[in-house]
Scaffold this motif. Structure first.
Motif, PDB file in Angstrom:
ATOM      1  N   ASN A  81      -2.734  -0.107 -13.743  1.00  0.00           N
ATOM      2  CA  ASN A  81      -2.407  -1.229 -12.867  1.00  0.00           C
ATOM      3  C   ASN A  81      -1.388  -0.919 -11.705  1.00  0.00           C
ATOM      4  OD1 ASN A  81      -2.790  -3.673 -11.693  1.00  0.00           O
ATOM      5  ND2 ASN A  81      -2.436  -4.818 -13.713  1.00  0.00           N
ATOM      6  N   PRO A  82      -1.654  -0.225 -10.824  1.00  0.00           N
ATOM      7  CA  PRO A  82      -0.738   0.157  -9.844  1.00  0.00           C
ATOM      8  C   PRO A  82      -0.247  -1.131  -8.846  1.00  0.00           C
ATOM      9  CG  PRO A  82      -2.382   1.829  -9.584  1.00  0.00           C
ATOM     10  CD  PRO A  82      -2.645   0.806 -10.671  1.00  0.00           C
ATOM     11  N   LYS A  83      -1.131  -1.943  -8.841  1.00  0.00           N
ATOM     12  CA  LYS A  83      -0.688  -3.337  -8.192  1.00  0.00           C
ATOM     13  C   LYS A  83       0.333  -3.725  -8.953  1.00  0.00           C
ATOM     14  CE  LYS A  83      -4.890  -3.709  -5.409  1.00  0.00           C
ATOM     15  NZ  LYS A  83      -6.089  -4.558  -5.306  1.00  0.00           N
ATOM     16  N   LEU A  84       0.254  -4.235 -10.069  1.00  0.00           N
ATOM     17  CA  LEU A  84       0.861  -4.911 -10.963  1.00  0.00           C
ATOM     18  C   LEU A  84       2.508  -4.136 -11.240  1.00  0.00           C
ATOM     19  CD1 LEU A  84       1.792  -7.160 -12.940  1.00  0.00           C
ATOM     20  CD2 LEU A  84       0.806  -5.800 -14.854  1.00  0.00           C
ATOM     21  N   LEU A  85       2.484  -2.680 -11.231  1.00  0.00           N
ATOM     22  CA  LEU A  85       3.601  -2.038 -11.294  1.00  0.00           C
ATOM     23  C   LEU A  85       4.473  -2.017  -9.833  1.00  0.00           C
ATOM     24  CD1 LEU A  85       2.361   1.126 -12.925  1.00  0.00           C
ATOM     25  CD2 LEU A  85       3.660  -0.671 -14.141  1.00  0.00           C
ATOM     26  N   ASN A  86       3.780  -2.311  -8.911  1.00  0.00           N
ATOM     27  CA  ASN A  86       4.345  -2.398  -7.474  1.00  0.00           C
ATOM     28  C   ASN A  86       5.309  -3.801  -7.597  1.00  0.00           C
ATOM     29  OD1 ASN A  86       4.955  -1.896  -4.611  1.00  0.00           O
ATOM     30  ND2 ASN A  86       3.650  -3.515  -4.431  1.00  0.00           N
ATOM     31  N   ILE A  87       4.357  -4.876  -7.971  1.00  0.00           N
ATOM     32  CA  ILE A  87       5.030  -6.276  -8.196  1.00  0.00           C
ATOM     33  C   ILE A  87       6.142  -6.089  -8.962  1.00  0.00           C
ATOM     34  CG2 ILE A  87       4.627  -8.342  -8.708  1.00  0.00           C
ATOM     35  CD1 ILE A  87       1.510  -8.070  -7.751  1.00  0.00           C
ATOM     36  N   LEU A  88       5.957  -5.495  -9.894  1.00  0.00           N
ATOM     37  CA  LEU A  88       6.922  -5.685 -10.925  1.00  0.00           C
ATOM     38  C   LEU A  88       8.328  -4.780 -10.518  1.00  0.00           C
ATOM     39  CD1 LEU A  88       5.226  -5.116 -14.362  1.00  0.00           C
ATOM     40  CD2 LEU A  88       6.253  -7.261 -13.499  1.00  0.00           C
ATOM     41  N   SER A  89       8.277  -3.467  -9.887  1.00  0.00           N
ATOM     42  CA  SER A  89       9.204  -2.985  -9.382  1.00  0.00           C
ATOM     43  C   SER A  89      10.034  -3.568  -8.372  1.00  0.00           C
ATOM     44  CB  SER A  89       8.804  -1.317  -9.108  1.00  0.00           C
ATOM     45  OG  SER A  89       7.746  -1.357  -8.259  1.00  0.00           O
ATOM     46  N   GLY A  90       9.158  -4.088  -7.536  1.00  0.00           N
ATOM     47  CA  GLY A  90       9.672  -4.726  -6.172  1.00  0.00           C
ATOM     48  C   GLY A  90      10.523  -6.095  -6.810  1.00  0.00           C
ATOM     49  N   ALA A  91       9.946  -6.955  -7.577  1.00  0.00           N
ATOM     50  CA  ALA A  91      10.558  -7.925  -8.111  1.00  0.00           C
ATOM     51  C   ALA A  91      11.803  -7.500  -8.860  1.00  0.00           C
ATOM     52  CB  ALA A  91       9.847  -8.731  -8.985  1.00  0.00           C
ATOM     53  N   ALA A  92      11.931  -6.391  -9.616  1.00  0.00           N
ATOM     54  CA  ALA A  92      13.257  -6.064 -10.449  1.00  0.00           C
ATOM     55  C   ALA A  92      14.125  -5.775  -9.107  1.00  0.00           C
ATOM     56  CB  ALA A  92      12.616  -4.858 -11.316  1.00  0.00           C
TER      57      ALA A  92
ATOM     58  N   GLY B  10       0.855  -1.147   0.079  1.00  0.00           N
ATOM     59  CA  GLY B  10       0.171   0.185  -0.009  1.00  0.00           C
ATOM     60  C   GLY B  10       0.911   1.266   0.039  1.00  0.00           C
ATOM     61  N   MET B  11       2.038   1.086   0.605  1.00  0.00           N
ATOM     62  CA  MET B  11       2.874   2.211   0.779  1.00  0.00           C
ATOM     63  C   MET B  11       3.488   2.694  -0.677  1.00  0.00           C
ATOM     64  SD  MET B  11       6.270   2.637   3.013  1.00  0.00           S
ATOM     65  CE  MET B  11       7.404   1.663   2.209  1.00  0.00           C
ATOM     66  N   TYR B  12       3.595   1.877  -1.523  1.00  0.00           N
ATOM     67  CA  TYR B  12       4.198   2.148  -2.823  1.00  0.00           C
ATOM     68  C   TYR B  12       2.857   2.338  -4.067  1.00  0.00           C
ATOM     69  CZ  TYR B  12       8.431   0.236  -0.941  1.00  0.00           C
ATOM     70  OH  TYR B  12       9.513   0.045  -0.042  1.00  0.00           O
ATOM     71  N   ILE B  13       1.628   1.577  -3.603  1.00  0.00           N
ATOM     72  CA  ILE B  13       0.731   1.748  -4.531  1.00  0.00           C
ATOM     73  C   ILE B  13       0.213   3.191  -4.680  1.00  0.00           C
ATOM     74  CG2 ILE B  13      -1.580   1.034  -5.059  1.00  0.00           C
ATOM     75  CD1 ILE B  13      -0.440  -1.745  -4.161  1.00  0.00           C
ATOM     76  N   ARG B  14       0.132   3.852  -3.338  1.00  0.00           N
ATOM     77  CA  ARG B  14      -0.297   5.180  -3.158  1.00  0.00           C
ATOM     78  C   ARG B  14       0.260   6.098  -3.772  1.00  0.00           C
ATOM     79  NH1 ARG B  14      -1.669   3.608   1.865  1.00  0.00           N
ATOM     80  NH2 ARG B  14       0.296   3.684   2.989  1.00  0.00           N
ATOM     81  N   ILE B  15       1.862   6.057  -4.194  1.00  0.00           N
ATOM     82  CA  ILE B  15       2.447   6.906  -4.772  1.00  0.00           C
ATOM     83  C   ILE B  15       2.790   6.927  -6.191  1.00  0.00           C
ATOM     84  CG2 ILE B  15       3.831   7.520  -2.579  1.00  0.00           C
ATOM     85  CD1 ILE B  15       6.235   5.899  -3.860  1.00  0.00           C
ATOM     86  N   ILE B  16       1.915   5.902  -6.736  1.00  0.00           N
ATOM     87  CA  ILE B  16       2.044   5.488  -8.234  1.00  0.00           C
ATOM     88  C   ILE B  16       1.093   6.593  -8.899  1.00  0.00           C
ATOM     89  CG2 ILE B  16       1.648   3.879 -10.210  1.00  0.00           C
ATOM     90  CD1 ILE B  16       2.436   1.783  -8.234  1.00  0.00           C
ATOM     91  N   PRO B  17       1.639   7.365  -9.597  1.00  0.00           N
ATOM     92  CA  PRO B  17       0.706   8.292 -10.199  1.00  0.00           C
ATOM     93  C   PRO B  17      -0.660   7.908 -10.713  1.00  0.00           C
ATOM     94  CG  PRO B  17       3.026   8.765 -11.118  1.00  0.00           C
ATOM     95  CD  PRO B  17       2.885   7.696 -10.374  1.00  0.00           C
ATOM     96  N   PRO B  18      -1.628   8.403 -10.964  1.00  0.00           N
ATOM     97  CA  PRO B  18      -2.891   7.879 -11.270  1.00  0.00           C
ATOM     98  C   PRO B  18      -2.955   7.606 -13.091  1.00  0.00           C
ATOM     99  CG  PRO B  18      -3.251  10.090 -10.693  1.00  0.00           C
ATOM    100  CD  PRO B  18      -1.768   9.835 -10.361  1.00  0.00           C
ATOM    101  N   PHE B  19      -2.191   8.349 -13.625  1.00  0.00           N
ATOM    102  CA  PHE B  19      -1.828   8.050 -15.070  1.00  0.00           C
ATOM    103  C   PHE B  19      -1.357   6.689 -15.457  1.00  0.00           C
ATOM    104  CE2 PHE B  19       1.046  11.225 -13.910  1.00  0.00           C
ATOM    105  CZ  PHE B  19       2.284  10.692 -14.215  1.00  0.00           C
ATOM    106  N   PHE B  20      -0.581   6.193 -14.584  1.00  0.00           N
ATOM    107  CA  PHE B  20      -0.165   4.722 -14.796  1.00  0.00           C
ATOM    108  C   PHE B  20      -1.029   3.737 -14.618  1.00  0.00           C
ATOM    109  CE2 PHE B  20       3.956   7.023 -13.979  1.00  0.00           C
ATOM    110  CZ  PHE B  20       4.816   6.592 -14.972  1.00  0.00           C
TER     111      PHE B  20
END
Length: 118
Positions: free
Chosen positions: A38-49, A26-36
């Protein structure tokens, strides 16, 4: 080939940061700009990366590749840092000045990773 201690420090920090994406999404999903999308997927991908690149940093044959990957990742997540500063988003109570300081810190992290690209 012996790798410098600060490379292991960087690897450790990225692995811990990546794990935190899964422990506190949630800490990361909240800071993903709304124009991106699927924030949940972006969080997973960036964490895995972060985890994968952190591990690869400590593997001598993959260090250069991992350093370039970290630079690309830092550039990719920069919009979230700008968004967090502009909107004062995030689950933590940071002063706006600290959020502002985080922006040039991102550039310093790029330079830190860049020293392992050669």
């Amino acid at each position: 080939m012996n790798l410098p201690w600060h490379l292991y420090l960087m690897a450790f920090l990225y692995i811990i940061a990546g794990i935190n994406h899964f422990k506190n999404p949630g800490m990361y999903i909240r800071i993903i700009p709304p124009f991106f999308p699927n924030p949940k997927l972006l969080n997973i991908l960036s964490g895995a990366a972060e985890i994968i690149l952190g591990i690869l940093l400590a593997v001598p044959v993959a260090t250069r590749f991992a350093a370039w990957g970290i630079i690309a990742l830092l550039i990719a997540v920069f919009p979230a840092n700008v968004y967090m500063f502009c909107k004062k988003k995030g689950g933590f109570s940071l002063f706006k000045l600290i959020l502002l300081i985080r922006l040039p810190l991102q550039i310093a992290l790029v330079f830190w990773a860049f020293q392992y690209t050669r």
